[in-house]
Design an enzyme around this catalytic site. Structure first.
Site, PDB file in Angstrom:
ATOM      1  N   ARG A   1       0.834  -1.212   0.000  1.00  0.00           N
ATOM      2  CA  ARG A   1       0.000   0.000   0.000  1.00  0.00           C
ATOM      3  C   ARG A   1       0.865   1.257   0.000  1.00  0.00           C
ATOM      4  NH1 ARG A   1      -1.966   1.331   6.130  1.00  0.00           N
ATOM      5  NH2 ARG A   1      -0.442   0.060   7.225  1.00  0.00           N
TER       6      ARG A   1
ATOM      7  N   SER B   1      -4.941   5.237   5.439  1.00  0.00           N
ATOM      8  CA  SER B   1      -4.610   3.810   5.438  1.00  0.00           C
ATOM      9  C   SER B   1      -4.295   3.288   4.045  1.00  0.00           C
ATOM     10  CB  SER B   1      -5.768   2.996   6.015  1.00  0.00           C
ATOM     11  OG  SER B   1      -6.004   3.357   7.354  1.00  0.00           O
TER      12      SER B   1
ATOM     13  N   GLU C   1     -18.909   3.359   0.020  1.00  0.00           N
ATOM     14  CA  GLU C   1     -18.139   2.674  -1.017  1.00  0.00           C
ATOM     15  C   GLU C   1     -18.923   2.460  -2.299  1.00  0.00           C
ATOM     16  OE1 GLU C   1     -18.624   1.630   2.117  1.00  0.00           O
ATOM     17  OE2 GLU C   1     -16.664   2.031   3.023  1.00  0.00           O
TER      18      GLU C   1
ATOM     19  N   PHE D   1     -14.381  -3.996   1.344  1.00  0.00           N
ATOM     20  CA  PHE D   1     -15.449  -3.056   1.001  1.00  0.00           C
ATOM     21  C   PHE D   1     -15.467  -2.760  -0.499  1.00  0.00           C
ATOM     22  CE2 PHE D   1     -13.979  -1.622   5.383  1.00  0.00           C
ATOM     23  CZ  PHE D   1     -14.820  -2.507   6.028  1.00  0.00           C
TER      24      PHE D   1
ATOM     25  N   HIS E   1      -5.300  -3.562   2.248  1.00  0.00           N
ATOM     26  CA  HIS E   1      -5.738  -4.394   3.374  1.00  0.00           C
ATOM     27  C   HIS E   1      -6.407  -5.685   2.899  1.00  0.00           C
ATOM     28  CE1 HIS E   1      -4.859  -0.565   5.144  1.00  0.00           C
ATOM     29  NE2 HIS E   1      -5.050  -1.007   6.369  1.00  0.00           N
TER      30      HIS E   1
ATOM     31  N   ASP F   1      -7.628  -6.465  13.179  1.00  0.00           N
ATOM     32  CA  ASP F   1      -9.007  -6.028  12.924  1.00  0.00           C
ATOM     33  C   ASP F   1      -9.967  -7.222  12.785  1.00  0.00           C
ATOM     34  OD1 ASP F   1      -8.878  -3.317  13.189  1.00  0.00           O
ATOM     35  OD2 ASP F   1      -8.771  -2.877  11.043  1.00  0.00           O
TER      36      ASP F   1
ATOM     37  N   ARG G   1      -1.624  -4.506   3.697  1.00  0.00           N
ATOM     38  CA  ARG G   1      -1.368  -3.558   4.780  1.00  0.00           C
ATOM     39  C   ARG G   1       0.013  -3.763   5.386  1.00  0.00           C
ATOM     40  NH1 ARG G   1      -1.837  -4.850  10.386  1.00  0.00           N
ATOM     41  NH2 ARG G   1      -1.468  -2.964  11.555  1.00  0.00           N
TER      42      ARG G   1
END
Ligand code: TPP
Ligand code: MG
Lengths: 309, 273
Positions: A7, A34, A55, A80, A106, A114, A164
């Site tokens: 990322r 992020s 989204e 998402f 991610h 998470d 991530r």
């Protein structure tokens, strides 16, 4: 070896490309810090649109921008981007073949703490099922930078799967990235290890482990899951045994794509390393990779069990 | 009925314990979401320690009131409240976000006693709460359903699909809270993607709307009573809160949305609690 999250490489590459290509616009859904689109946002605030936590709206807005000649990069977490907004990606982006680049970060279980709601283990399956979509899953920082550039050159929708967690850099600057073309990273004749994304590094380590036992493993990097490189898979099949490895469900991703080629053209014994049809959980990325059987040891073990047959 | 002095003191004490747990748990986990957990602490304490009928010994009791944490990232506040209430041992709080824990990064109804709905993907909790409220009506039960939404979360279109449905089906057994702390991840809600004017939007969707100070127990409890008396429509309690409430260096700081305090920062935070 230096470690960089893909990322981060994406954020940098995007900001650089933005300089050159003025049609690039970027959309995010309250996750720009992020996904690292914040780097672009800072440099080109007028070409960055924060759509808020929405989204579905983000994807269809990107589609609209693309109809007017813009090259939208739409970013949010992979769950998402591909799950929440699937219908928008399908009907507003892929069906009309609009030039939207979905750069989702991610991805996979290395999201870590998470937990399952944020760990996309089915995004490759979802995106691969869509006509007109190109699906790319880079293995490291260098490959990511080259893939971001390549995505712009491709006319039509592209899904870029990014992570991530920091990963080793495998390639150097001279590395040539051609969408749709796999890369043999190590020659071998006993078994072929075909990997994508963060599992490429694991496959290379697995080949080292196998070498200690006198097994010569070929290692193939499949960065483009779709269109899949049939030629290189058939070449790998000449080893007589194949292990695929992906940080994704064993259903619908790289393993499935490779199996589809083999079963029609050249069936050989095969094993798939991936998340075995379960949801993930909270934990440290490395612990989860172990827990779900996604390590070099697991790949080497699968290769050995194939050769024993 | 107004809160007695004793009850008010009890709620205040419990909220302090809950805030301490939030700091300790996230520090121990090394990740998590303290800001939005602290802002919601008083709302959850008022619900679980004053209002809701639940049975910690029987978390699946069919007659219980339900609670859906739609803003699932605030899991630490829910876990702290459930532990204080006795749904599971407080010792478990130390395992937050660790492998094989019953306390996942986001609420998991299959793993944690007392969690009524799995959440974490924003925008879905009000729909689930609607489902519980519809079932209550179908079954002729008098349990009530509570749901907590983030103000940034209101940007999700599904929230408004659900808001429409709740009014359409006259779900007066459902009460929503909005944790109106003014911040999301990328900045203030009005700068990122304004959901304003929140009260007018809900009113236009057919809801009864009550404004409260989300850190004032008397205010919160009064609003819950008013919601129970409101017939024929759902009620939303728009609770003005401070993100990071109770920890001065976290208050109103967008950076404390999804970052755990270090050990030293946790010590400092605990001193003030
Ligand atoms: C569908 C979805 N998109 C994005 C996220 C990532 N995310 C987690 S919290 C958050 C911000 C939430 O802001 P708000 O609702 O205001 O919560 P609070 O301030 O109460 O913490 C985002 C974007 C998510 N969990 N789900
Ligand atoms: Mg907020």
């Amino acid at each position: 070896m230096p470690k960089t999250a893909t990322r981060d490489a994406y954020g940098k590459a995007l900001a650089e490309l933005g300089e050159e290509i003025k049609d690039i616009v970027v959309l995010d859904a309250d996750l720009s810090k992020s996904t690292k689109t914040s780097v672009f946002a800072k440099k080109f605030p007028e070409r960055f649109f924060n759509m808020g936590i929405a989204e579905q709206n983000l994807m269809a807005t990107a589609a609209g921008l693309a109809t007017c000649g813009k090259i939208p990069f739409a970013s949010t977490f992979a769950v998402f981007a591909t799950g929440r907004a699937f219908d928008q990606v399908r009907n507003s982006i892929c069906y009309p073949k609009l030039n939207v680049k979905i750069a989702a970060t991610h991805a996979g279980i290395t999201v870590g703490e998470d937990g399952a709601t944020h760990q996309s283990i089915e995004d490759l399956a979802l995106m691969r099922a869509l006509p007109n979509m190109t699906v790319i899953c880079p293995a490291d920082e260098v490959e990511t930078r080259k893939a971001v550039r390549a995505a712009v050159e491709i006319k039509g929708p592209v899904y870029l799967r990014l992570g991530r967690h920091p990963v080793e850099t495998i390639f150097d600057e001279s590395y040539e990235f051609v969408p749709g073309k796999g890369v043999i990273l190590r020659e071998g004749k006993d078994v072929a290890l075909i990997a994508t994304g963060v599992m490429v590094a694991e496959a290379l380590r697995a080949a080292e482990l196998l070498a200690k036992d006198g097994i010569e493993a070929m290692v193939v990097n499949i960065h483009t899951i779709k269109p899949i490189d049939e030629e290189i898979i058939l070449k790998a099949a000449e080893c007589g045994a194949i292990v695929t490895a992906e940080e994704h469900s064993i259903i619908g991703g790289l393993g499935s794509a490779v199996a589809e080629v083999l079963v029609e053209k050249k069936p050989v014994p095969m094993k798939r390393i991936g998340v075995r049809d379960v949801f993930g959980q909270s934990g440290k990325p490395e612990e989860l990779m172990k827990e779900y059987g996604l390590t070099a040891d697991d790949i080497a073990g699968a290769a050995k069990s194939l050769l024993k047959r | 009925m107004p809160l007695s002095k004793e009850k008010l003191e009890e709620l205040t004490m419990t909220a302090r314990k809950v805030r301490r747990h939030i700091i300790e748990m996230t520090a121990e986990a090394g990740s998590g979401h303290p800001g939005g957990s602290l802002s919601a602490a008083d709302i959850l304490v008022a619900l679980y320690f004053h209002e809701m009928k639940v049975d910690p010994k029987n978390p699946h009791w069919p007659e219980r009131d339900r609670f859906v944490l739609s803003k699932g990232h605030a899991a630490p506040v829910l876990y702290a409240v459930l532990a204080e209430k006795g749904f599971f041992p407080k010792e478990e709080l130390k395992t937050l976000r660790k492998i094989n824990s019953i306390l996942q990064g986001h609420p998991d109804m299959k793993k944690t006693p007392g969690v009524d709905m799995t959440t974490g993907s924003l925008g879905q909790g009000l729909s689930a709460a609607n489902g519980m409220a519809l079932a209550g009506k179908l079954d002729g039960k008098d349990y009530r359903v509570y749901v907590l939404l983030g103000d940034g979360e209101l940007e999700e279109g599904q929230v408004w699909e659900a808001a429409m449905a709740a009014a359409h089906y006259k779900l007066d057994n459902l009460t929503a809270f909005v944790d109106y702390n003014g911040l999301q991840i990328d900045g203030p809600i009005v700068e990122v993607m304004s959901p304003e004017v929140i009260q007018e939007k809900f009113r236009a969707f057919g809801w009864h709307v009550i404004d409260v100070n989300g850190h004032d127990f008397e205010d919160i409890v009064r609003a819950i009573e008013e919601a129970k008396e409101t017939k024929g429509k759902p009620t939303v309690i728009v609770a003005r809160t401070v993100k990071g409430k109770g920890v001065p260096f976290m208050e109103n700081q967008v950076d404390w949305h999804g970052k755990a305090p270090s050990r030293e920062q946790a010590e400092e935070a605990l001193k003030g609690l």
